[in-house]
Write an enzyme that holds these catalytic residues in place. Structure first.
Site, short mmCIF file in Angstrom:
data_model
loop_
_atom_site.label_atom_id
_atom_site.label_comp_id
_atom_site.label_asym_id
_atom_site.label_seq_id
_atom_site.Cartn_x
_atom_site.Cartn_y
_atom_site.Cartn_z
N SER A 223 -4.92 11.65 -2.65
CA SER A 223 -5.77 11.27 -1.53
C SER A 223 -4.92 11.28 -0.25
CB SER A 223 -6.35 9.87 -1.76
OG SER A 223 -5.33 8.89 -1.70
N LYS A 224 -5.55 10.87 0.84
CA LYS A 224 -4.87 10.90 2.14
C LYS A 224 -3.60 10.06 2.15
CE LYS A 224 -8.88 11.85 5.06
NZ LYS A 224 -9.76 11.33 6.14
N ARG A 225 -3.56 9.02 1.35
CA ARG A 225 -2.37 8.14 1.39
C ARG A 225 -1.12 8.86 0.87
NH1 ARG A 225 -5.18 6.32 -3.05
NH2 ARG A 225 -4.09 6.38 -5.04
#
Length: 469
Positions: free
Chosen positions: A238-240
Protein backbone atom coordinates in the site's frame (compact mmCIF):
# COMPACT_ATOMS: atom_id res chain seq x y z
CA UNK A 1 -6.72 -22.52 -30.45
CA UNK A 2 -5.90 -18.83 -30.88
CA UNK A 3 -4.99 -17.33 -27.50
CA UNK A 4 -6.61 -14.06 -26.39
CA UNK A 5 -5.95 -12.50 -22.99
CA UNK A 6 -7.06 -9.23 -21.46
CA UNK A 7 -6.24 -6.64 -18.83
CA UNK A 8 -9.38 -5.06 -17.42
CA UNK A 9 -8.69 -2.38 -14.79
CA UNK A 10 -11.34 -0.26 -13.07
CA UNK A 11 -10.60 3.46 -13.54
CA UNK A 12 -11.08 4.43 -9.92
CA UNK A 13 -7.40 5.23 -9.34
CA UNK A 14 -3.90 4.99 -10.79
CA UNK A 15 -2.35 1.87 -12.33
CA UNK A 16 -0.80 0.20 -9.29
CA UNK A 17 2.04 -2.28 -9.09
CA UNK A 18 -0.24 -5.29 -8.60
CA UNK A 19 -2.30 -4.36 -11.63
CA UNK A 20 0.83 -3.78 -13.70
CA UNK A 21 2.12 -7.26 -12.85
CA UNK A 22 -1.23 -8.80 -13.79
CA UNK A 23 -1.17 -6.86 -17.07
CA UNK A 24 2.40 -8.01 -17.71
CA UNK A 25 1.59 -11.69 -17.11
CA UNK A 26 -1.47 -11.45 -19.34
CA UNK A 27 0.47 -9.60 -22.05
CA UNK A 28 3.38 -12.05 -21.90
CA UNK A 29 1.14 -15.09 -22.22
CA UNK A 30 -0.57 -13.67 -25.30
CA UNK A 31 2.77 -12.70 -26.87
CA UNK A 32 4.39 -16.04 -26.02
CA UNK A 33 1.56 -17.90 -27.81
CA UNK A 34 1.32 -15.56 -30.79
CA UNK A 35 -2.09 -14.43 -29.54
CA UNK A 36 -3.92 -11.16 -28.87
CA UNK A 37 -3.92 -8.89 -25.84
CA UNK A 38 -7.05 -6.84 -25.16
CA UNK A 39 -7.28 -3.71 -22.99
CA UNK A 40 -10.68 -3.13 -21.42
CA UNK A 41 -11.67 -0.31 -19.07
CA UNK A 42 -14.26 -1.60 -16.60
CA UNK A 43 -15.98 1.69 -15.78
CA UNK A 44 -19.37 0.44 -14.61
CA UNK A 45 -18.77 2.10 -11.22
CA UNK A 46 -19.81 5.44 -12.71
CA UNK A 47 -19.61 7.41 -9.45
CA UNK A 48 -15.99 6.46 -8.74
CA UNK A 49 -14.62 6.19 -12.29
CA UNK A 50 -12.78 9.25 -13.58
CA UNK A 51 -11.20 10.35 -16.84
CA UNK A 52 -8.07 11.18 -14.85
CA UNK A 53 -7.79 7.55 -13.75
CA UNK A 54 -8.38 6.32 -17.31
CA UNK A 55 -5.59 8.58 -18.55
CA UNK A 56 -3.30 7.35 -15.76
CA UNK A 57 -3.93 3.70 -16.72
CA UNK A 58 -3.30 4.36 -20.42
CA UNK A 59 -0.16 6.37 -19.61
CA UNK A 60 1.16 3.63 -17.33
CA UNK A 61 0.56 0.90 -19.92
CA UNK A 62 2.24 2.98 -22.63
CA UNK A 63 5.26 3.76 -20.41
CA UNK A 64 5.70 0.06 -19.63
CA UNK A 65 5.41 -0.79 -23.33
CA UNK A 66 2.47 -3.16 -22.78
CA UNK A 67 0.78 -2.44 -26.09
CA UNK A 68 -2.72 -3.79 -26.71
CA UNK A 69 -3.90 -5.42 -29.94
CA UNK A 70 -7.58 -4.59 -29.34
CA UNK A 71 -9.23 -1.80 -27.39
CA UNK A 72 -9.34 0.04 -25.20
CA UNK A 73 -12.97 -0.98 -24.78
CA UNK A 74 -15.23 0.79 -22.27
CA UNK A 75 -18.05 -1.03 -20.52
CA UNK A 76 -20.18 2.12 -20.28
CA UNK A 77 -20.31 2.13 -24.09
CA UNK A 78 -21.73 -1.41 -24.16
CA UNK A 79 -24.80 -1.10 -21.91
CA UNK A 80 -27.24 -1.87 -24.74
CA UNK A 81 -25.51 -5.22 -25.32
CA UNK A 82 -25.64 -6.15 -21.62
CA UNK A 83 -29.31 -5.18 -21.28
CA UNK A 84 -30.26 -7.20 -24.36
CA UNK A 85 -28.67 -10.32 -22.90
CA UNK A 86 -30.26 -9.72 -19.49
CA UNK A 87 -33.64 -9.60 -21.22
CA UNK A 88 -32.80 -12.89 -22.96
CA UNK A 89 -32.03 -14.52 -19.61
CA UNK A 90 -35.31 -13.18 -18.21
CA UNK A 91 -37.26 -14.51 -21.19
CA UNK A 92 -35.60 -17.92 -20.84
CA UNK A 93 -36.33 -18.11 -17.11
CA UNK A 94 -32.63 -17.97 -16.22
CA UNK A 95 -33.01 -14.66 -14.39
CA UNK A 96 -35.82 -13.03 -12.43
CA UNK A 97 -37.06 -9.75 -11.02
CA UNK A 98 -36.41 -9.21 -7.31
CA UNK A 99 -38.55 -6.63 -5.49
CA UNK A 100 -36.93 -7.04 -2.07
CA UNK A 101 -36.01 -3.63 -0.57
CA UNK A 102 -32.38 -3.29 0.49
CA UNK A 103 -33.28 -2.66 4.15
CA UNK A 104 -35.20 -5.94 4.25
CA UNK A 105 -32.24 -7.83 2.80
CA UNK A 106 -29.90 -6.13 5.28
CA UNK A 107 -32.09 -7.29 8.17
CA UNK A 108 -32.11 -10.88 6.84
CA UNK A 109 -28.32 -10.91 6.47
CA UNK A 110 -27.84 -9.49 9.96
CA UNK A 111 -29.97 -12.28 11.42
CA UNK A 112 -28.07 -14.89 9.41
CA UNK A 113 -24.78 -13.64 10.83
CA UNK A 114 -26.20 -13.68 14.36
CA UNK A 115 -27.03 -17.35 13.79
CA UNK A 116 -23.50 -18.05 12.52
CA UNK A 117 -24.71 -18.50 8.97
CA UNK A 118 -23.17 -17.15 5.77
CA UNK A 119 -25.04 -13.93 4.85
CA UNK A 120 -26.89 -14.40 1.57
CA UNK A 121 -30.03 -13.61 -0.37
CA UNK A 122 -32.62 -16.31 0.47
CA UNK A 123 -34.17 -16.58 -3.01
CA UNK A 124 -37.45 -14.94 -1.94
CA UNK A 125 -38.47 -13.79 -5.44
CA UNK A 126 -36.84 -16.64 -7.39
CA UNK A 127 -40.07 -18.35 -8.38
CA UNK A 128 -42.70 -15.73 -7.57
CA UNK A 129 -44.98 -14.32 -10.25
CA UNK A 130 -47.00 -11.90 -8.11
CA UNK A 131 -44.95 -8.94 -9.27
CA UNK A 132 -46.04 -5.50 -8.08
CA UNK A 133 -46.39 -2.95 -10.87
CA UNK A 134 -45.34 0.14 -8.95
CA UNK A 135 -42.14 -0.92 -7.19
CA UNK A 136 -38.50 -0.80 -8.33
CA UNK A 137 -36.75 -4.12 -8.84
CA UNK A 138 -33.31 -5.59 -9.43
CA UNK A 139 -32.72 -8.52 -11.75
CA UNK A 140 -31.01 -11.58 -10.29
CA UNK A 141 -29.37 -14.51 -12.05
CA UNK A 142 -30.86 -17.92 -11.23
CA UNK A 143 -27.80 -19.71 -9.98
CA UNK A 144 -28.03 -23.53 -10.14
CA UNK A 145 -29.18 -24.98 -6.82
CA UNK A 146 -27.16 -28.19 -7.09
CA UNK A 147 -23.91 -29.46 -8.52
CA UNK A 148 -20.48 -27.89 -8.40
CA UNK A 149 -18.34 -25.47 -10.35
CA UNK A 150 -14.85 -26.76 -11.11
CA UNK A 151 -12.02 -24.35 -11.98
CA UNK A 152 -8.78 -25.88 -13.22
CA UNK A 153 -6.69 -22.87 -12.28
CA UNK A 154 -3.26 -22.55 -13.94
CA UNK A 155 -1.75 -21.36 -10.68
CA UNK A 156 -3.86 -22.96 -7.92
CA UNK A 157 -4.82 -26.24 -9.51
CA UNK A 158 -8.34 -27.64 -9.12
CA UNK A 159 -10.82 -25.43 -7.28
CA UNK A 160 -14.30 -26.87 -6.67
CA UNK A 161 -17.22 -24.80 -5.35
CA UNK A 162 -20.64 -26.18 -4.45
CA UNK A 163 -23.46 -24.22 -6.10
CA UNK A 164 -25.39 -24.41 -2.84
CA UNK A 165 -22.85 -21.93 -1.42
CA UNK A 166 -23.66 -19.31 -4.06
CA UNK A 167 -26.72 -17.10 -3.89
CA UNK A 168 -28.54 -15.48 -6.81
CA UNK A 169 -26.36 -12.64 -7.99
CA UNK A 170 -27.80 -9.25 -8.98
CA UNK A 171 -27.00 -8.71 -12.67
CA UNK A 172 -28.97 -5.47 -13.09
CA UNK A 173 -29.51 -2.87 -10.38
CA UNK A 174 -32.84 -1.22 -9.67
CA UNK A 175 -31.66 1.88 -11.56
CA UNK A 176 -31.30 -0.23 -14.71
CA UNK A 177 -27.49 -0.42 -14.81
CA UNK A 178 -25.84 -3.82 -15.28
CA UNK A 179 -23.42 -5.03 -12.60
CA UNK A 180 -19.73 -5.75 -12.81
CA UNK A 181 -19.95 -9.54 -12.71
CA UNK A 182 -22.38 -9.67 -15.61
CA UNK A 183 -20.51 -7.13 -17.77
CA UNK A 184 -17.27 -9.06 -17.34
CA UNK A 185 -18.90 -12.26 -18.52
CA UNK A 186 -20.37 -10.68 -21.64
CA UNK A 187 -17.13 -8.88 -22.46
CA UNK A 188 -14.99 -12.00 -22.10
CA UNK A 189 -17.42 -13.83 -24.40
CA UNK A 190 -17.73 -11.09 -27.02
CA UNK A 191 -13.99 -10.39 -27.06
CA UNK A 192 -13.07 -14.05 -27.43
CA UNK A 193 -11.03 -14.17 -24.21
CA UNK A 194 -9.50 -17.61 -23.83
CA UNK A 195 -7.38 -17.02 -20.72
CA UNK A 196 -8.22 -14.75 -17.79
CA UNK A 197 -5.23 -13.71 -15.68
CA UNK A 198 -6.27 -11.70 -12.61
CA UNK A 199 -5.75 -11.27 -8.88
CA UNK A 200 -6.69 -13.88 -6.31
CA UNK A 201 -9.32 -11.48 -4.91
CA UNK A 202 -11.47 -12.48 -7.90
CA UNK A 203 -11.59 -16.19 -7.03
CA UNK A 204 -14.99 -15.77 -5.37
CA UNK A 205 -16.36 -14.15 -8.53
CA UNK A 206 -15.16 -16.88 -10.87
CA UNK A 207 -17.75 -19.64 -10.12
CA UNK A 208 -20.59 -17.12 -10.43
CA UNK A 209 -19.21 -15.88 -13.75
CA UNK A 210 -18.76 -19.42 -15.06
CA UNK A 211 -22.41 -20.21 -14.27
CA UNK A 212 -23.56 -17.10 -16.14
CA UNK A 213 -21.35 -18.02 -19.12
CA UNK A 214 -22.93 -21.46 -19.24
CA UNK A 215 -26.42 -19.98 -19.01
CA UNK A 216 -25.62 -17.77 -22.00
CA UNK A 217 -24.23 -20.73 -23.94
CA UNK A 218 -20.82 -19.05 -24.04
CA UNK A 219 -17.43 -20.81 -23.89
CA UNK A 220 -15.68 -20.76 -20.50
CA UNK A 221 -12.13 -19.33 -20.54
CA UNK A 222 -9.24 -20.76 -18.58
CA UNK A 223 -8.27 -18.94 -15.38
CA UNK A 224 -5.08 -18.03 -13.56
CA UNK A 225 -5.47 -16.25 -10.22
CA UNK A 226 -2.28 -14.45 -9.16
CA UNK A 227 -1.36 -14.01 -5.49
CA UNK A 228 -1.12 -10.55 -3.97
CA UNK A 229 2.06 -8.52 -3.55
CA UNK A 230 3.16 -7.79 0.01
CA UNK A 231 5.32 -5.02 1.39
CA UNK A 232 8.65 -5.63 3.12
CA UNK A 233 6.73 -6.00 6.41
CA UNK A 234 4.57 -8.86 5.12
CA UNK A 235 1.42 -6.75 4.85
CA UNK A 236 -0.49 -6.01 1.64
CA UNK A 237 1.38 -3.50 -0.48
CA UNK A 238 0.00 0.00 0.00
CA UNK A 239 1.00 3.66 0.01
CA UNK A 240 2.74 3.31 3.37
CA UNK A 241 5.38 1.16 1.66
CA UNK A 242 6.33 3.96 -0.71
CA UNK A 243 5.49 4.21 -4.39
CA UNK A 244 2.74 1.87 -5.52
CA UNK A 245 1.62 3.81 -8.61
CA UNK A 246 3.47 2.73 -11.74
CA UNK A 247 4.01 6.33 -12.85
CA UNK A 248 5.51 7.18 -9.46
CA UNK A 249 8.33 4.80 -10.36
CA UNK A 250 8.79 6.73 -13.59
CA UNK A 251 8.85 9.96 -11.58
CA UNK A 252 11.41 8.50 -9.16
CA UNK A 253 13.76 7.69 -12.02
CA UNK A 254 13.25 4.02 -12.77
CA UNK A 255 13.46 2.60 -16.26
CA UNK A 256 10.40 0.64 -17.44
CA UNK A 257 12.74 -2.23 -18.39
CA UNK A 258 13.84 -2.48 -14.75
CA UNK A 259 10.31 -2.40 -13.37
CA UNK A 260 9.10 -5.02 -15.88
CA UNK A 261 12.04 -7.29 -15.03
CA UNK A 262 11.32 -6.84 -11.33
CA UNK A 263 7.57 -7.45 -11.66
CA UNK A 264 7.93 -10.58 -13.77
CA UNK A 265 10.01 -12.15 -10.99
CA UNK A 266 7.39 -11.38 -8.33
CA UNK A 267 5.83 -14.82 -8.59
CA UNK A 268 7.40 -16.30 -11.73
CA UNK A 269 10.87 -17.72 -12.23
CA UNK A 270 13.01 -19.52 -14.77
CA UNK A 271 15.73 -21.35 -12.91
CA UNK A 272 18.05 -18.94 -11.11
CA UNK A 273 17.97 -16.32 -13.85
CA UNK A 274 17.44 -12.78 -12.55
CA UNK A 275 17.90 -10.58 -15.63
CA UNK A 276 15.36 -10.91 -18.42
CA UNK A 277 14.98 -8.82 -21.53
CA UNK A 278 11.40 -8.45 -22.75
CA UNK A 279 12.16 -10.85 -25.61
CA UNK A 280 13.43 -13.43 -23.11
CA UNK A 281 10.32 -12.99 -20.98
CA UNK A 282 8.13 -13.65 -24.01
CA UNK A 283 10.15 -16.70 -25.00
CA UNK A 284 10.26 -18.29 -21.53
CA UNK A 285 7.02 -17.21 -19.81
CA UNK A 286 4.50 -19.86 -18.81
CA UNK A 287 1.34 -19.38 -16.73
CA UNK A 288 1.83 -22.77 -15.08
CA UNK A 289 5.21 -21.64 -13.70
CA UNK A 290 3.68 -18.85 -11.57
CA UNK A 291 3.89 -19.67 -7.86
CA UNK A 292 0.97 -19.68 -5.44
CA UNK A 293 2.71 -17.84 -2.61
CA UNK A 294 2.40 -14.10 -2.08
CA UNK A 295 5.48 -12.14 -3.14
CA UNK A 296 7.20 -9.47 -1.06
CA UNK A 297 8.22 -6.22 -2.74
CA UNK A 298 11.88 -5.41 -2.21
CA UNK A 299 12.85 -1.88 -3.24
CA UNK A 300 16.58 -2.61 -2.90
CA UNK A 301 16.27 -5.34 -5.53
CA UNK A 302 14.46 -2.95 -7.86
CA UNK A 303 17.20 -0.33 -7.38
CA UNK A 304 19.83 -2.96 -8.23
CA UNK A 305 17.99 -3.87 -11.42
CA UNK A 306 17.60 -0.21 -12.34
CA UNK A 307 21.33 0.34 -11.96
CA UNK A 308 21.97 -2.70 -14.13
CA UNK A 309 19.77 -1.43 -16.93
CA UNK A 310 21.13 2.13 -16.80
CA UNK A 311 24.64 0.67 -17.23
CA UNK A 312 23.87 -2.09 -19.73
CA UNK A 313 21.24 -0.68 -22.08
CA UNK A 314 22.43 1.32 -25.10
CA UNK A 315 22.85 4.96 -24.08
CA UNK A 316 20.35 5.97 -26.78
CA UNK A 317 17.68 3.79 -25.15
CA UNK A 318 18.39 5.20 -21.68
CA UNK A 319 18.36 8.72 -23.14
CA UNK A 320 14.78 8.30 -24.41
CA UNK A 321 13.61 7.95 -20.81
CA UNK A 322 16.19 10.29 -19.24
CA UNK A 323 15.08 13.29 -21.34
CA UNK A 324 11.90 13.57 -19.29
CA UNK A 325 13.87 13.96 -16.06
CA UNK A 326 16.08 16.69 -17.48
CA UNK A 327 12.93 18.52 -18.58
CA UNK A 328 11.39 18.12 -15.12
CA UNK A 329 14.48 19.68 -13.57
CA UNK A 330 14.40 22.46 -16.17
CA UNK A 331 17.71 21.47 -17.72
CA UNK A 332 17.88 22.42 -21.40
CA UNK A 333 19.90 19.66 -23.07
CA UNK A 334 19.86 21.39 -26.47
CA UNK A 335 22.90 23.48 -25.44
CA UNK A 336 25.64 21.08 -24.57
CA UNK A 337 26.95 17.59 -25.27
CA UNK A 338 24.70 14.82 -26.53
CA UNK A 339 22.71 13.18 -23.75
CA UNK A 340 24.00 9.80 -24.93
CA UNK A 341 27.59 10.94 -24.36
CA UNK A 342 26.75 12.15 -20.85
CA UNK A 343 24.99 8.87 -20.04
CA UNK A 344 28.00 6.85 -21.18
CA UNK A 345 30.28 8.52 -18.61
CA UNK A 346 27.69 8.91 -15.81
CA UNK A 347 25.87 5.54 -15.96
CA UNK A 348 28.17 3.85 -13.43
CA UNK A 349 27.64 6.66 -10.94
CA UNK A 350 23.85 6.69 -10.48
CA UNK A 351 20.99 4.53 -9.28
CA UNK A 352 18.13 6.41 -10.98
CA UNK A 353 17.51 8.64 -13.97
CA UNK A 354 16.41 11.39 -11.61
CA UNK A 355 19.83 11.25 -9.98
CA UNK A 356 21.45 11.19 -13.43
CA UNK A 357 19.83 14.51 -14.29
CA UNK A 358 20.74 16.01 -10.93
CA UNK A 359 24.46 15.25 -11.21
CA UNK A 360 24.72 16.14 -14.92
CA UNK A 361 23.36 19.66 -14.72
CA UNK A 362 26.81 21.26 -15.05
CA UNK A 363 27.16 19.90 -18.60
CA UNK A 364 24.27 22.11 -19.72
CA UNK A 365 24.05 24.98 -17.23
CA UNK A 366 26.40 27.25 -15.34
CA UNK A 367 26.30 26.35 -11.66
CA UNK A 368 25.26 29.15 -9.33
CA UNK A 369 27.76 28.41 -6.59
CA UNK A 370 30.33 25.86 -5.57
CA UNK A 371 29.54 22.97 -3.27
CA UNK A 372 30.51 24.46 0.10
CA UNK A 373 32.48 21.50 1.41
CA UNK A 374 34.31 20.88 -1.86
CA UNK A 375 35.22 24.55 -2.26
CA UNK A 376 36.40 24.85 1.34
CA UNK A 377 38.68 21.85 0.92
CA UNK A 378 40.02 22.34 -2.62
CA UNK A 379 39.65 25.99 -3.65
CA UNK A 380 42.27 27.31 -1.26
CA UNK A 381 45.00 29.87 -2.02
CA UNK A 382 47.47 26.99 -2.42
CA UNK A 383 45.48 25.79 -5.47
CA UNK A 384 45.84 29.07 -7.38
CA UNK A 385 49.13 28.26 -9.13
CA UNK A 386 47.88 24.85 -10.28
CA UNK A 387 44.65 26.33 -11.67
CA UNK A 388 46.45 29.14 -13.50
CA UNK A 389 48.99 26.80 -15.08
CA UNK A 390 46.49 24.14 -16.12
CA UNK A 391 44.22 26.87 -17.51
CA UNK A 392 47.08 28.12 -19.70
CA UNK A 393 47.93 24.64 -20.92
CA UNK A 394 44.29 23.81 -21.72
CA UNK A 395 43.85 27.13 -23.54
CA UNK A 396 46.88 26.37 -25.70
CA UNK A 397 45.58 22.99 -26.89
CA UNK A 398 45.07 22.70 -30.64
CA UNK A 399 43.00 19.54 -30.26
CA UNK A 400 40.30 19.18 -27.61
CA UNK A 401 40.08 15.48 -26.76
CA UNK A 402 40.50 13.31 -23.65
CA UNK A 403 44.15 12.45 -24.42
CA UNK A 404 45.32 16.05 -24.89
CA UNK A 405 43.34 17.21 -21.86
CA UNK A 406 44.91 14.52 -19.68
CA UNK A 407 48.39 15.44 -20.96
CA UNK A 408 47.81 19.08 -19.96
CA UNK A 409 46.82 17.99 -16.44
CA UNK A 410 49.81 15.63 -16.17
CA UNK A 411 52.26 18.30 -17.35
CA UNK A 412 50.89 20.76 -14.80
CA UNK A 413 51.48 18.31 -11.96
CA UNK A 414 55.00 17.54 -13.22
CA UNK A 415 56.04 21.19 -13.60
CA UNK A 416 54.75 22.12 -10.17
CA UNK A 417 56.13 18.87 -8.72
CA UNK A 418 52.84 18.07 -6.95
CA UNK A 419 50.61 15.04 -6.84
CA UNK A 420 47.82 14.68 -9.37
CA UNK A 421 45.23 15.38 -6.69
CA UNK A 422 46.65 18.87 -6.13
CA UNK A 423 45.79 19.71 -9.73
CA UNK A 424 42.85 17.43 -10.42
CA UNK A 425 40.66 18.22 -7.42
CA UNK A 426 40.76 22.03 -7.69
CA UNK A 427 40.16 21.68 -11.44
CA UNK A 428 37.23 19.32 -10.85
CA UNK A 429 35.57 21.69 -8.38
CA UNK A 430 36.23 24.64 -10.71
CA UNK A 431 34.68 22.94 -13.76
CA UNK A 432 31.77 21.01 -12.19
CA UNK A 433 31.06 23.02 -9.03
CA UNK A 434 31.48 19.93 -6.86
CA UNK A 435 34.03 17.34 -5.82
CA UNK A 436 32.45 14.46 -7.75
CA UNK A 437 32.55 13.76 -11.46
CA UNK A 438 33.77 11.17 -13.94
CA UNK A 439 37.47 11.32 -14.83
CA UNK A 440 38.51 14.81 -15.80
CA UNK A 441 39.70 13.95 -19.31
CA UNK A 442 36.23 12.76 -20.41
CA UNK A 443 34.38 15.36 -18.31
CA UNK A 444 36.24 18.33 -19.79
CA UNK A 445 36.02 16.81 -23.26
CA UNK A 446 32.21 17.07 -23.13
CA UNK A 447 32.50 20.75 -22.21
CA UNK A 448 33.99 23.21 -24.67
CA UNK A 449 37.25 25.07 -24.14
CA UNK A 450 35.70 28.52 -23.48
CA UNK A 451 33.39 27.00 -20.83
CA UNK A 452 36.34 25.41 -19.05
CA UNK A 453 38.38 28.64 -19.15
CA UNK A 454 35.44 30.66 -17.82
CA UNK A 455 34.80 28.23 -14.95
CA UNK A 456 38.46 28.23 -13.93
CA UNK A 457 38.28 32.04 -13.87
CA UNK A 458 35.28 31.73 -11.57
CA UNK A 459 37.26 29.47 -9.22
CA UNK A 460 40.26 31.82 -9.24
CA UNK A 461 37.96 34.70 -8.34
CA UNK A 462 36.52 32.62 -5.47
CA UNK A 463 40.08 31.96 -4.22
CA UNK A 464 40.97 35.66 -4.46
CA UNK A 465 37.91 36.63 -2.45
CA UNK A 466 38.82 34.00 0.10
CA UNK A 467 42.35 35.41 0.40
CA UNK A 468 41.03 38.93 0.92
CA UNK A 469 38.34 38.08 3.41
Amino acid sequence: MSITTRFAPSPTGYLHVGGARTALYSWLYAKSKGGKFVLRIEDTDIERSTQEAIDAILEGMAWLGLDHDDGPYYQTQRFDRYKALIKTLLDEGKAYKCFMPSDELDAIREKQMENGEKPRYPGTWRDRTDHPTDQPYAIRFKNPLSGTVVINDHIRGKIEINNAELDDLIIQRSDGTPTYNFCVVVDDWDMGITHVVRGEDHINNTPRQINILKALGAPVPEYAHVSMILGDDGKKLSKRHGAVSVMQYRDDGYLPQALLNYLVRLGWSHGDQEIFSVDEMIELFDLDAIGQSASAFNTDKLVWLNQHYIKSLPASEVAEHAKWHFEQQQIDISNGPSLEAVIEIQADRVKTLKELAEISRYFYQEYDEFDANAAKKHLRPVAKDALLLVQNKLSALNEWNPESIQNAINQTAEELDVGMGKVGMPLRVAVTGSGNSPSLDVTLNLLNKPQVEQRIDKALKYIANRENS
